[in-house]
Design a protein around this motif. Structure first.
Motif, mmCIF file in Angstrom:
data_model
loop_
_atom_site.group_PDB
_atom_site.id
_atom_site.type_symbol
_atom_site.label_atom_id
_atom_site.label_comp_id
_atom_site.label_asym_id
_atom_site.label_seq_id
_atom_site.Cartn_x
_atom_site.Cartn_y
_atom_site.Cartn_z
ATOM 1 N N UNK A 43 -1.600 19.966 -111.139
ATOM 2 C CA UNK A 43 -1.050 20.184 -112.407
ATOM 3 C C UNK A 43 -2.207 19.831 -113.490
ATOM 4 N N UNK A 44 -2.836 18.883 -113.427
ATOM 5 C CA UNK A 44 -3.960 18.603 -114.465
ATOM 6 C C UNK A 44 -4.967 19.432 -114.601
ATOM 7 N N UNK A 45 -5.639 19.880 -113.372
ATOM 8 C CA UNK A 45 -6.318 21.005 -113.322
ATOM 9 C C UNK A 45 -5.880 22.377 -113.703
ATOM 10 N N UNK A 46 -4.547 22.558 -113.653
ATOM 11 C CA UNK A 46 -4.008 23.774 -114.258
ATOM 12 C C UNK A 46 -3.983 24.002 -115.625
ATOM 13 N N UNK A 47 -3.465 22.698 -116.343
ATOM 14 C CA UNK A 47 -3.367 22.176 -117.710
ATOM 15 C C UNK A 47 -4.872 22.370 -118.368
ATOM 16 N N UNK A 48 -5.782 21.777 -117.919
ATOM 17 C CA UNK A 48 -7.310 22.125 -118.553
ATOM 18 C C UNK A 48 -7.634 23.316 -118.618
ATOM 19 N N UNK A 49 -7.274 24.002 -117.520
ATOM 20 C CA UNK A 49 -7.819 25.362 -117.481
ATOM 21 C C UNK A 49 -7.018 26.413 -118.369
ATOM 22 N N UNK A 50 -5.756 26.209 -118.483
ATOM 23 C CA UNK A 50 -4.846 27.046 -119.625
ATOM 24 C C UNK A 50 -5.322 26.454 -121.048
ATOM 25 N N UNK A 51 -5.587 25.116 -121.208
ATOM 26 C CA UNK A 51 -5.953 24.653 -122.570
ATOM 27 C C UNK A 51 -7.090 25.448 -123.201
ATOM 28 N N UNK A 52 -7.967 25.703 -122.360
ATOM 29 C CA UNK A 52 -9.225 26.554 -122.901
ATOM 30 C C UNK A 52 -8.973 27.989 -123.324
ATOM 31 N N UNK A 53 -7.841 28.569 -122.985
ATOM 32 C CA UNK A 53 -7.448 30.039 -123.208
ATOM 33 C C UNK A 53 -6.442 30.083 -124.345
ATOM 34 N N UNK A 54 -5.444 28.940 -124.061
ATOM 35 C CA UNK A 54 -4.353 29.033 -124.961
ATOM 36 C C UNK A 54 -4.144 27.621 -125.840
ATOM 37 N N UNK A 55 -5.242 27.304 -126.548
ATOM 38 C CA UNK A 55 -5.261 26.082 -127.082
ATOM 39 C C UNK A 55 -3.724 25.608 -128.100
ATOM 40 N N UNK A 56 -3.299 26.944 -128.602
ATOM 41 C CA UNK A 56 -2.278 26.664 -129.443
ATOM 42 C C UNK A 56 -0.933 26.782 -129.093
ATOM 43 N N UNK A 81 -9.008 34.754 -115.079
ATOM 44 C CA UNK A 81 -9.942 33.506 -114.676
ATOM 45 C C UNK A 81 -9.771 32.906 -113.281
ATOM 46 N N UNK A 82 -10.951 32.886 -112.784
ATOM 47 C CA UNK A 82 -11.115 32.455 -111.003
ATOM 48 C C UNK A 82 -10.137 31.114 -111.132
ATOM 49 N N UNK A 83 -10.695 30.385 -111.879
ATOM 50 C CA UNK A 83 -9.912 28.807 -111.530
ATOM 51 C C UNK A 83 -8.304 29.099 -111.557
ATOM 52 N N UNK A 84 -7.878 29.854 -112.684
ATOM 53 C CA UNK A 84 -6.407 29.908 -112.993
ATOM 54 C C UNK A 84 -5.846 30.361 -111.598
ATOM 55 N N UNK A 85 -6.636 31.627 -111.493
ATOM 56 C CA UNK A 85 -6.144 32.559 -110.096
ATOM 57 C C UNK A 85 -5.862 31.400 -108.963
ATOM 58 N N UNK A 86 -7.017 30.916 -108.788
ATOM 59 C CA UNK A 86 -7.197 29.919 -107.506
ATOM 60 C C UNK A 86 -5.932 28.809 -107.621
ATOM 61 N N UNK A 87 -5.868 28.240 -108.970
ATOM 62 C CA UNK A 87 -4.678 27.131 -109.212
ATOM 63 C C UNK A 87 -3.516 27.842 -109.048
#
Length: 185
Positions: free
Chosen positions: A50-63, A116-122
């Motif tokens: 989950x922390x990796x997923x959150x960090x990946x999403x934060x970059x795209x959906x900061x708001x 995003x590759x990281x998001x897809x993998x997560x």
């Protein structure tokens, strides 16, 4: 003399039957504990992703902080659930599952995130983990059913009462997950 031999043989047979039934109950009780541990392993795996997923999403959906905060809150509830409180752990798990669904729904709003590759993998890792959690829950319920049946069946129920073996609860699907999603085209 022959009466004593028969009496001793009957007692020995009854003792052997008792030990056999007792050992069988111990085996099934331990299987229940093992299958619960497997659920715990899969929940831990998801918890770590989950922390990796959150960090990946934060970059795209900061708001989208509210959605991400719900995931973090649900993840924290998992850590606070008592280790022996299976009901509390499953309740926290169900909240986390709902929060993760919201994160994946965000991907629809952010095409760059969706690609995003990281998001897809997560997302793939979490989907695999969710399948493993579902399988582990099914295995746990099957094992509990076998154990409970053994406790309630004659003659092992007598040994179960004497040995202090108690029934276990199966895991139930939360009501909100039983609702069939509405598909519209």
């Amino acid at each position: 003399m022959i009466g004593w031999i028969i009496a001793i043989a009957v007692v020995v047979i009854l003792v052997l039957i008792y030990f056999g039934l007792y050992n069988s109950l111990v085996k099934y009780r331990n299987r229940v504990e093992e299958t619960w541990a497997q659920i715990d392993v899969q929940l831990k795996r998801r918890f770590d992703l989950i922390p990796n997923l959150i960090e990946t999403v934060k970059g795209y959906a900061a708001h989208e902080k509210e959605t991400l905060a719900k995931v973090v809150e649900a993840r924290n509830m998992m850590t606070q659930a008592p280790a022996d409180g299976r009901g509390e752990q499953m309740e926290a798990d169900n909240m986390l599952t709902g929060a993760l669904k919201s994160v994946f729904a965000l991907a629809e709003s952010y095409p760059d995130l969706k690609a995003n590759t990281s998001f897809i993998e997560l997302q793939h890792e979490l989907a695999t983990t969710e399948n493993k959690v579902a399988y582990s829950r099914q295995l746990y319920n099957t094992t509990v059913m076998t154990y409970n049946t053994k406790i309630e069946s004659v003659p092992s129920n007598i040994v179960a009462k004497m040995g202090g073996f108690t029934k276990r609860d199966m895991l139930a699907t939360p009501e909100e997950e039983k609702v069939v999603p509405k598909v519209q085209f």
